[in-house]
Design a protein around this motif. Structure first.
Motif, PDB file in Angstrom:
ATOM      1  N   LEU A   1       0.827  -1.199   0.000  1.00 38.56           N
ATOM      2  CA  LEU A   1       0.000   0.000   0.000  1.00 38.56           C
ATOM      3  C   LEU A   1       0.866   1.255   0.000  1.00 38.56           C
ATOM      4  CD1 LEU A   1      -2.704   1.472   0.216  1.00 38.56           C
ATOM      5  CD2 LEU A   1      -2.641   1.107   2.695  1.00 38.56           C
ATOM      6  N   THR A   2       1.936   1.236   0.791  1.00 41.53           N
ATOM      7  CA  THR A   2       2.847   2.377   0.840  1.00 41.53           C
ATOM      8  C   THR A   2       3.511   2.608  -0.506  1.00 41.53           C
ATOM      9  OG1 THR A   2       3.317   2.015   3.191  1.00 41.53           O
ATOM     10  CG2 THR A   2       4.905   3.330   1.955  1.00 41.53           C
TER      11      THR A   2
ATOM     12  N   THR B   1      -6.409  -4.390  -8.359  1.00 38.28           N
ATOM     13  CA  THR B   1      -6.162  -4.074  -6.947  1.00 38.28           C
ATOM     14  C   THR B   1      -5.590  -2.677  -6.800  1.00 38.28           C
ATOM     15  OG1 THR B   1      -5.774  -6.409  -6.407  1.00 38.28           O
ATOM     16  CG2 THR B   1      -4.895  -4.760  -4.873  1.00 38.28           C
ATOM     17  N   VAL B   2      -4.667  -2.314  -7.677  1.00 35.78           N
ATOM     18  CA  VAL B   2      -4.084  -0.968  -7.628  1.00 35.78           C
ATOM     19  C   VAL B   2      -5.166   0.085  -7.837  1.00 35.78           C
ATOM     20  CG1 VAL B   2      -2.473   0.637  -8.726  1.00 35.78           C
ATOM     21  CG2 VAL B   2      -1.812  -1.745  -8.386  1.00 35.78           C
ATOM     22  N   TYR B   3      -6.039  -0.161  -8.821  1.00 37.20           N
ATOM     23  CA  TYR B   3      -7.143   0.774  -9.074  1.00 37.20           C
ATOM     24  C   TYR B   3      -8.034   0.916  -7.841  1.00 37.20           C
ATOM     25  CZ  TYR B   3      -6.478   1.426 -14.129  1.00 37.20           C
ATOM     26  OH  TYR B   3      -5.992   1.786 -15.358  1.00 37.20           O
ATOM     27  N   ARG B   4      -8.363  -0.207  -7.186  1.00 36.48           N
ATOM     28  CA  ARG B   4      -9.227  -0.150  -6.014  1.00 36.48           C
ATOM     29  C   ARG B   4      -8.589   0.650  -4.886  1.00 36.48           C
ATOM     30  NH1 ARG B   4     -10.236  -5.686  -6.973  1.00 36.48           N
ATOM     31  NH2 ARG B   4      -8.860  -6.250  -5.238  1.00 36.48           N
ATOM     32  N   ILE B   5      -7.294   0.465  -4.692  1.00 39.29           N
ATOM     33  CA  ILE B   5      -6.590   1.211  -3.640  1.00 39.29           C
ATOM     34  C   ILE B   5      -6.627   2.703  -3.929  1.00 39.29           C
ATOM     35  CG2 ILE B   5      -4.316   1.683  -2.626  1.00 39.29           C
ATOM     36  CD1 ILE B   5      -3.706  -1.311  -2.942  1.00 39.29           C
TER      37      ILE B   5
ATOM     38  N   ASP C   1       3.647  10.052 -10.104  1.00 39.18           N
ATOM     39  CA  ASP C   1       3.001   9.972 -11.420  1.00 39.18           C
ATOM     40  C   ASP C   1       3.343   8.694 -12.192  1.00 39.18           C
ATOM     41  OD1 ASP C   1       1.689  12.398 -11.096  1.00 39.18           O
ATOM     42  OD2 ASP C   1       3.388  13.542 -11.866  1.00 39.18           O
ATOM     43  N   ALA C   2       3.649   7.616 -11.496  1.00 39.83           N
ATOM     44  CA  ALA C   2       3.882   6.347 -12.175  1.00 39.83           C
ATOM     45  C   ALA C   2       2.552   5.797 -12.689  1.00 39.83           C
ATOM     46  CB  ALA C   2       4.521   5.338 -11.211  1.00 39.83           C
ATOM     47  N   SER C   3       2.608   5.029 -13.771  1.00 38.21           N
ATOM     48  CA  SER C   3       1.395   4.457 -14.333  1.00 38.21           C
ATOM     49  C   SER C   3       0.913   3.294 -13.466  1.00 38.21           C
ATOM     50  CB  SER C   3       1.668   3.950 -15.753  1.00 38.21           C
ATOM     51  OG  SER C   3       2.549   2.844 -15.724  1.00 38.21           O
ATOM     52  N   VAL C   4      -0.356   2.944 -13.635  1.00 39.94           N
ATOM     53  CA  VAL C   4      -0.918   1.819 -12.893  1.00 39.94           C
ATOM     54  C   VAL C   4      -0.173   0.535 -13.240  1.00 39.94           C
ATOM     55  CG1 VAL C   4      -2.960   0.368 -12.608  1.00 39.94           C
ATOM     56  CG2 VAL C   4      -3.194   2.858 -12.597  1.00 39.94           C
TER      57      VAL C   4
END
Length: 211
Positions: free
Chosen positions: A166-167, A192-196, A176-179
């Motif tokens: 998460l950190t 999962t990244v989008y949900r966070i 500004d890194a991409s998903v």
């Protein structure tokens, strides 16, 4: 030349081994790992940490200090700027795993110095701002989890991410890194990244419910 990885581990879900793996995957050959565990980067300066002090004693001119991100050195704007400036003054190069940033004092060109110092100031400020935002999100998440716990003992599905992941998601999103890049670095799915990122308070609440 010696390459030293400094890992600050502030929670039980973070590990120095994970930070070393990330560094080696980024192409660094690590000679030594120095780790401070359970230490806040907000309230404790690098020079005041048990292992942080070692860095000032062991690093020499020509050595490289590697950190996952500048915030591993600290999340206090002034402390981070002064610390990196001191290392550069001693001829030590500081490099980050995320985004491959390089800070050294070898350049004499004023424009290059200005760009370097501006980037360092930005990253130090962002580290402190993210720490403050994280604290607010944690407070909201804990309150949310407590409210739910008062209503029901059901904790829901176990989180598919750790505190360390998460950190990292927050750090990389702040730069500004991409998903896709975040998913690759953390080992999480894009979903999962989008949900966070869509609801950080809920992500904190999920971890709080299962802590």
């Amino acid at each position: 030349m010696t390459t030293v990885l400094y890992a600050r581990v502030s929670t039980a879900d973070q590990t120095a081994a994970h930070q070393r793996t990330q560094a080696e995957q980024a192409g660094f050959t690590i000679d030594h790992v120095v780790t401070d565990e359970g230490v806040s980067g907000v309230t404790t300066k690098l020079a005041d940490r048990p292992q942080g002090r070692r860095l000032f004693d062991m690093l020499r001119a020509g050595d490289v200090l590697v950190v996952r991100w500048i915030d591993r050195l600290g999340r206090n704007y002034n402390d981070v700027r002064e610390t990196v400036a001191e290392f550069m003054k001693r001829g030590i190069t500081v490099k980050t795993v995320i985004n491959g940033m390089v800070f050294d004092g070898s350049t004499t060109d004023p424009m290059q110095q200005a760009v370097r110092d501006a980037m360092l100031s930005f990253m130090a400020a962002m580290g402190q701002a993210q720490a403050e935002a994280t604290k607010l999100a944690q407070t909201a998440g804990i309150a949310h989890a407590k409210a739910q716990a008062d209503q029901t003992a059901y904790r829901g599905r176990k989180p598919s991410f750790t505190r360390d992941q998460l950190t990292t998601v927050r750090d990389m999103n702040g730069s500004d890194a991409s998903v896709s890049a975040i998913a690759k670095a953390t080992g999480l799915t894009r979903q999962t990244v989008y949900r966070i990122l869509e609801d950080e308070a809920e992500a904190e609440a999920v971890l709080a419910r299962w802590s």
